[in-house]
Design an enzyme around this catalytic site. Structure first.
Site, short mmCIF file in Angstrom:
data_model
loop_
_atom_site.label_atom_id
_atom_site.label_comp_id
_atom_site.label_asym_id
_atom_site.label_seq_id
_atom_site.Cartn_x
_atom_site.Cartn_y
_atom_site.Cartn_z
N SER A 262 0.84 -1.21 0.00
CA SER A 262 0.00 0.00 0.00
C SER A 262 0.87 1.25 0.00
CB SER A 262 -0.87 0.00 1.25
OG SER A 262 -0.04 0.20 2.38
N LYS A 263 0.20 2.37 -0.19
CA LYS A 263 0.90 3.64 -0.17
C LYS A 263 1.53 3.85 1.21
CE LYS A 263 -0.19 8.51 -0.52
NZ LYS A 263 0.68 8.70 0.59
#
Ligand code: GLU
Length: 500
Positions: A262-263
């Site tokens: 994920s970011k």
């Protein structure tokens, strides 16, 4: 006759393109090219609540940067356009009517509030409500109401959605190139909404209709869509259409532990998860991209290709052309691949070493301008000498900053180690010996050697202080090389100034 290979990448414009999406597109591209097929870009923007301004441009620019091209797309057009779903809404009406007519879909008039209420009641009893083949029998839909009642509700324009009628009691056999064959009990599935109250189709419906109309032969997409496979397969079946071949790609996982990259992981470990910079217009937050961090587009693609696929003989560095030759969907892994930033940097380094000096020089001088450092005639030589030490072009400057500016201070620890009582005298005298030297590294080196013999001191007694005076610390390439590049005047000026 073999069916023409036609594959698509079908992103929703809900934000910047995650590198997982780029990899999905890359595998589609490789597969299409390998099979002389077509690669299509389709924008799936039916969910207006998640629409983000600028996302489509971002997606298109990402592929431009990477060098992945489409055969049909919103920009290029094509025989099966429009390639933007919101421009195709008319079309979906016809197909939803078909499913209503054949009894594969039905009107559902339950309001969101009523369904919410039901959900809550179920929760109280620790049960989970789902609009499925059992529950639908008790709800307000055209399966239970009679023709007259339905007509009346429609006439009165009572809001409704159209749901898919999942067949009861079936063992549905599903096929996937990567996952193999598996089966699902249809009683575990729910009657997904195909058409929302505003007359806009949902992802599932538009996706299947478009894949059919665009003659998609293979659906290659992320594993997160595997749970939709039963519904999609049933939709094809209800229409009497042959379904495409499916391949669900493994996830790109966090560097450590389980779960999708994920970011947040990127922020935590300090690497980008987007191809290039993205500014969130709402929060003003800027997310870094691979492009700005100095990655080469071809290295970036090479890195992504290896996340989920191993080319023959475990080759790790492949051109796009080689990837096309080698690519095989059957060899894509079942399990997710952990993202590895060190490996990613290593791949960039491998590419950097292979690039021509001209190409590197262009990027390097652009970088120098950006940081307001004057370019110099020696830039080419600096690039050639330092390129093997760096992962990124901008690091050439970090490695060779002393070519551009005199050291302001001498690093204390090295100074203490290198500077002896007689050092100033040795170096000053050496300067005189430089007077008649041809200014190239070989002659400079010979001059140093000769001088050390004549003075009966070790080479290090001269080299080390020279390096310290010219660089300010004990780093950089060979001293004669540094001297050659700096030029005689600059060398003498620096030494004299420091010794003073
Ligand atoms: N619009 C979907 C997405 O955003 C496409 C999924 C698919 O390829 O079917 O990923």
């Amino acid at each position: 006759m073999k069916k023409e290979v036609r594959v698509r990448f079908a992103p929703s414009p809900t934000g910047p393109l995650h590198i997982g999406g780029v990899r999905t597109a890359l595998y589609n591209y490789l597969f299409a090219k390998k099979n002389n097929g077509k690669f299509i870009l389709r924008i799936e923007d039916t969910d207006s609540s998640r629409f983000v301004e600028g996302a489509q441009q971002y997606i298109e620019e990402s592929f431009q940067w990477c060098g992945i091209s489409f055969d049909e797309s919103p920009k290029l057009g094509g025989e099966y356009g429009s390639y933007i779903q919101s421009e195709r809404t008319e079309l979906y009406n016809k197909y939803i009517q078909n499913l209503l007519d054949t009894g594969n879909a039905y009107y559902a008039f339950d309001t969101p509030e009523e369904l919410d209420e039901l959900r809550k009641e179920y929760e109280k009893e620790n049960r989970f409500f789902s609009y499925n083949s059992q529950e639908r029998k008790k709800l307000k839909n055209s399966l239970n109401l009679n023709q007259e009642q339905v007509s009346k509700l429609l006439e009165e324009q009572v809001p409704y959605v159209i749901r898919f009628k999942i067949p009861e009691n079936r063992n549905l056999v599903l096929n996937d190139i990567i996952r193999g064959t598996f089966s699902v009990d249809t009683n575990t599935l729910d009657d997904k909404v195909l058409m929302k109250a505003d007359g806009i189709p949902t992802y599932h419906f538009a996706n299947v209709v478009d894949d059919y109309l665009m003659k998609i032969s293979h659906v290659i997409r992320g594993e997160e869509w595997l749970p939709s496979l039963p519904l999609h397969t049933l939709l094809y079946e209800s229409f009497g259409w042959e379904s495409p071949t499916f391949a669900h790609l493994p996830l790109i996982l966090k560097p450590i532990g389980n779960g999708k990259l994920s970011k947040r992981d990127g922020d935590k470990f300090g690497f980008p998860v987007f191809p290039f910079e993205w500014k969130d217009e709402k929060t003003g937050e800027i997310s870094q991209g691979y492009r700005e961090q100095g990655y080469f587009a071809d290295a970036f693609l090479n890195m992504l290709a290896l996340l989920g696929w191993t080319p023959s003989e475990d080759k790790e560095i492949l051109t796009l052309e080689q990837m096309i030759q080698e690519f095989d969907l059957e060899k894509v892994h079942k399990s997710g691949a952990h993202f590895n930033i060190e490996k990613t940097k290593w791949i960039n380094k491998e590419y950097l070493q292979k690039k021509s000096t001209d190409e590197l020089l262009k990027i390097y001088q652009k970088y120098l301008k950006n940081i307001s450092v004057d370019t110099s005639n020696a830039d080419r030589q600096i690039v050639e000498i330092l390129k093997e030490r760096v992962h990124f072009v901008h690091e050439i400057y970090q490695e060779g900053f002393f070519f551009y500016e005199q050291p302001k201070t001498l690093e204390e620890k090295s100074y203490k180690k290198v500077w002896k009582e007689d050092t100033a005298e040795i170096i000053s005298e050496f300067l005189l010996a430089l007077d008649n030297v041809e200014w190239n590294q070989n002659d400079i080196k010979n001059a140093i050697t000769e001088y050390s013999k004549q003075k009966e001191i070790g080479l290090g007694r001269i080299m080390a202080p020279l390096r310290l005076l010219l660089v300010g610390e004990m780093k950089g390439p060979d001293v004669p090389v540094i001297m050659e590049i700096l030029g005689k005047n600059e060398v003498i000026a620096r030494i004299e100034k420091q010794i003073k």
